[in-house]
Design an enzyme around this catalytic site. Structure first.
Site, PDB file in Angstrom:
ATOM      1  N   SER A   1     -12.207 -13.937 -24.363  1.00  0.00           N
ATOM      2  CA  SER A   1     -12.350 -13.586 -22.945  1.00  0.00           C
ATOM      3  C   SER A   1     -13.754 -13.128 -22.569  1.00  0.00           C
ATOM      4  O   SER A   1     -14.020 -12.877 -21.400  1.00  0.00           O
ATOM      5  CB  SER A   1     -11.327 -12.497 -22.579  1.00  0.00           C
ATOM      6  OG  SER A   1     -11.541 -11.330 -23.320  1.00  0.00           O
TER       7      SER A   1
ATOM      8  N   LYS B   1      -7.295  -5.009 -17.327  1.00  0.00           N
ATOM      9  CA  LYS B   1      -8.736  -5.162 -17.126  1.00  0.00           C
ATOM     10  C   LYS B   1      -9.150  -4.723 -15.727  1.00  0.00           C
ATOM     11  O   LYS B   1     -10.187  -4.072 -15.535  1.00  0.00           O
ATOM     12  CB  LYS B   1      -9.134  -6.617 -17.381  1.00  0.00           C
ATOM     13  CG  LYS B   1      -8.992  -7.029 -18.846  1.00  0.00           C
ATOM     14  CD  LYS B   1      -9.289  -8.512 -19.048  1.00  0.00           C
ATOM     15  CE  LYS B   1      -9.151  -8.902 -20.523  1.00  0.00           C
ATOM     16  NZ  LYS B   1      -9.387 -10.335 -20.757  1.00  0.00           N
TER      17      LYS B   1
END
Length: 839
Positions: A746, A789
């Site tokens: 990511s 996140k």
């Protein structure tokens, strides 16, 4: 060969010794000490002395001829033997199979039939060298030789005299040694001490015979007629159970008196062993006799009681077991097996170990709830109220439980669901299971699976093992007392496996509604229906759960809480509980929501609420101390005394930089305890295109960095980068917090952005955080942990976050209040990132 004068009119007793295959490796199917056809008629003194029919000796009487010093050649072929030491005057058959040994026997037969017999130091060596043989042995004469069908030789050898090897003259084709004969020295008139030693040796031999239960008349007559100390020592030593090194020590002893002393010490050891064996056998026989007598008397007592119509306690116990089985509600096939065990118990001795095992088994079968079910509370509104009272938010979980209750209300035959709550620590997965059980009105049992490695913990032990018990699933059913409890399998992702089995494989049947209606525990050995049980599993990470097991569960993800959610939960649940637990009253402590939010933001950094509860507990304890010291409340937590009570803040918001230098970009990462911000730093320096990666990066992250470099080179014209920068510059990529391992795809978008920023000397906005995987074609691919996140970005004060376009569906999990505090942009290609990210 000279002859000695006959010293006794007693006819010499011939005693045989039959050995196993001495001269070759022993085979497992060959039993040492098997009888030999050509010597079955000889009595066996070793069997009488030591109870071992495996070996025996052939000794002549006092008139047996012995060699003189000049009769034995000075150079003789050598026969190496294993696991035996040959003494003087012994006559024994040997099986010769090794090539060198066969040639040595042939050479002796071709000459005067003398051969030197030496014992190997290590019996496992197949071709011993001269230094692997003892230097003192026995000169023997080959009396007879017979060739066996398998090519081996069977030779009958008589020991004549001790000899010491001076040196080996040859080792090929067989060993030849130059030797020095050791003649038996004359003892002369025996002293009283020596006579006592001889008598002691005879008495110890007779005692061994007595302990062995062997008639000693003939054998003792042989020993009584041998008056020479050396001859008596050789006779007894050759028949004692000794190790090779002990026997060799006796053989090497030249002095007859010292040799007899060594033999006498070995006799004393043998007497101790024989005495202990006799004691053990006597105790075992007495125990067996007593058990048989007790059994006979008990059977008589039972018969008498039956005649009197009084069967006693045993009959009452059997009757209670029968009544318990009749009331248990077992299925027919289970009842059949249980009654079979009951009939076995009735025929057994009451105090036998197997009777105890069967009685315990029957107790388990009776106490299990074969037909008892808890009545479900099917009031949907009441269940919803209970769930809302116990837990804040968690709407998906509550909705799933209410759906289950609704279906259960309409269809009572439905099977129990298998739910798995997956999320970071401290978000309330375990406590949620208790609330579900309370809302259903069922019994609750929590089973921790963390670190479990034994399959028997799930399936139980077979009753053949001492201390066998059912598995923990059946134990939980028994403790709950119903067939439909809520069983929580906590930390299912931390199961292990080793030589004792794989517990996760045993759970495949337990957690499958199509199979667990006939779950078989090894201890019960009959099927038990688990289809009514509601299993709830918890896990922090799903990756470590085997695929087939994960496929059987309905996974409900519980993400971390937002700051607002933490504040609300702290106010509603944690503060009242901590006030109560620390001995305060509800009106004695006050803390504002603003200060609660400050504690959450500055003193904790986690997805759950465990550290929040610790900090609130610290505040309550300090107020409790003031109350115990005599101060009167109410006590108030203010902004001025918060730092005094809890100390300086553990986490500060100044981690967010107001501006970033070129080459630095902010990424978002997922961890088991929530989201984290990740600064990725790139710097360039004159060089030859080397890519340096530091920060304890995993393989996937290193590959993302290489892919980012390839994308930068491929799109150099688009971003105004020198196409040949890789030939002139070295690029160093670093991720701070170097001691923490970092991996995953990511960070790809962040790596490309930081690299372009460094190569173009253009800074990236300090208010932008990003996540997403990249492909070499420039596509931005989806990643996981979007909610965590975004929570991390909001908590650090970021104003904009870039996520992959395919993760747009995950925005439904983000609360509206949270989405208002940050701008979320979705990106599909890497070209869309740079215009949104640069300052």
């Amino acid at each position: 060969m000279s002859k000695k004068k006959k010293k006794s009119p007693v006819k010499p007793t011939r005693i045989r010794r039959i050995t196993p295959d001495i001269d070759e490796q022993k085979s497992p199917d060959k039993k040492p000490g098997a009888s030999k056809k050509d010597s079955e008629e000889l009595p066996d003194i070793i069997e009488a002395l030591t109870g071992n029919p495996a070996t025996a000796n052939l000794f002549g009487g006092d008139d047996m001829p012995g060699p003189g010093p000049g009769d034995i050649p000075q150079v003789l072929p050598v026969l190496a033997v294993r696991d035996i030491v040959v003494f003087n005057y012994m006559i024994l058959p040997l099986f010769v199979g090794r090539e060198k040994s066969v040639k040595a026997v042939d050479a002796a037969l071709a000459g005067d039939r003398y051969i030197l017999i030496l014992t190997q130091k290590d019996e496992t060596v197949d071709d011993p060298a001269p230094d692997e043989l003892y230097t003192t042995g026995t000169v023997g004469m080959i009396m007879r030789m017979l060739k066996m069908p398998d090519g081996r030789l069977k030779v009958l050898v008589q020991g004549l005299a001790r000899a010491r090897v001076k040196r080996f003259t040859s080792s090929d084709p067989y060993h030849i040694a130059e030797l020095e004969p050791l003649m038996e020295p004359e003892v002369g008139t025996l002293t009283s001490e020596q006579e006592a030693l001889i008598r002691s040796s005879r008495e110890q031999s007779e005692r061994i015979l007595s302990l062995r239960g062997i008639s000693s008349q003939d054998i003792m007559s042989v020993l009584n007629n041998v008056n020479e100390p050396g001859r008596l020592a050789d006779l007894i030593a050759s028949n004692l159970r000794m190790k090779v090194d002990a026997a060799q020590k006796i053989l090497e002893c030249h002095d007859p008196i010292i040799r007899l002393e060594l033999v006498n010490s070995q006799l004393l050891k043998e007497v101790e062993v024989a005495s202990m064996q006799n004691k053990i056998q006597t105790m075992a026989k007495e125990g067996m006799d007593k058990a048989q007598r007790d059994f006979y008397l008990r059977e008589q007592l039972k018969a008498i009681k039956r005649e009197l119509g009084d069967d006693g306690d045993e009959s009452e116990e059997m009757e209670e077991l029968r009544k318990g089985l009749a009331k248990s509600g077992m299925p027919k096939d289970v009842m059949k097996e249980t009654y079979k065990q009951l009939r076995r118990l009735e025929t057994m001795h009451a105090e036998s170990s197997e009777a105890t095992v069967i009685r315990t088994y029957l107790d388990w079968m009776i106490e299990l709830p074969w037909k008892k079910l808890s009545r479900d509370r099917l009031d949907i509104k009441l269940a919803e109220k209970i769930l809302n009272d116990d837990h804040y938010d968690l709407e998906k979980v509550k909705e799933r439980i209410l759906e289950y209750l609704s279906v259960r209300k309409l269809n009572t035959r439905m099977k129990g669901p298998i739910l798995c709550f997956a999320g970071p620590p401290g978000v309330g997965k375990t406590s949620l299971g208790r609330s579900i059980a309370r809302s259903l009105g069922r019994k609750f049992h929590r089973m921790s699976l963390g670190g479990m490695r034994d399959e028997a913990e799930i399936r139980g032990h077979r009753r053949t093992y001492i201390g066998a018990m059912p598995g923990r699933i059946i134990q939980a059913i028994k403790q709950c007392g119903t067939r439909n409890p809520v069983i929580m399998l906590d930390e299912i992702d931390k199961l292990g496996s080793d030589f004792r089995g794989d517990p996760s494989s045993a759970l495949l049947e337990v957690l499958d509604p199509e199979q667990n209606f006939s779950f078989t525990d090894y201890y019960l050995n009959v099927p038990f229906d688990l289809s009514k049980v509601m299993f709830i599993c918890t896990a922090n990470m799903l990756d470590s759960i085997p695929g087939p097991l994960r496929d059987r569960m309905e996974v409900i993800r519980i993400p971390g809480y937002t700051e607002q959610e933490k504040t609300a939960i702290t106010r509603r649940y944690i503060i009242p509980r901590q006030i109560r637990d620390n001995g305060l009253k509800e009106d004695e402590l006050s803390i504002s929501d603003k200060l609660v939010a400050k504690v959450v933001r500055e003193y904790t950094r986690e997805a759950g609420l465990r550290n929040v509860e610790r900090e609130i507990g610290t505040l309550c304890r300090k107020m409790a101390r003031k109350k115990a010291e005599g101060e009167k409340g109410p006590f108030k937590i203010t902004a001025s005394n918060l730092y005094t009570l809890l100390g300086p803040p553990h986490f500060l918001d100044d981690e967010k930089e107001t501006s970033l230098p070129p080459g630095v970009a902010v990424g978002l990462a997922w961890t088991p305890v929530g989201g984290e911000m990740l600064h990725i730093e790139v710097t360039t320096m004159p060089g030859k295109g080397q890519l340096i990666l530091t920060g304890k990066l995993g393989d996937v992250m290193k590959e993302s960095a290489q892919a980012a470099l390839s994308i930068a080179r491929a799109h150099a014209d688009t971003y105004g980068i020198d196409p040949k920068f890789n030939e002139k510059l070295d690029i160093h990529v670093h991720v701070p917090a170097g001691a923490t391992p970092k991996d995953g795809p990511s960070a790809g978008v962040t790596l490309v952005t930081a690299l372009i920023s460094a190569l173009t000397d253009t800074p990236v906005s300090a208010d932008v955080a990003m996540t997403g995987e990249i492909s070499l074609r420039g596509r931005v691919l989806p990643v996981g942990g979007i909610k965590e996140k975004i929570l991390a970005a909001v908590s650090r004060g970021m104003k904009k976050v870039l996520i992959p376009a395919q993760n747009k569906k995950d925005l439904a999990d983000i609360p509206d209040e949270l989405r208002k505090r940050i701008v979320i942009k979705t990106i599909d290609r890497i070209e869309e990132v740079w215009p949104l990210a640069k300052a």
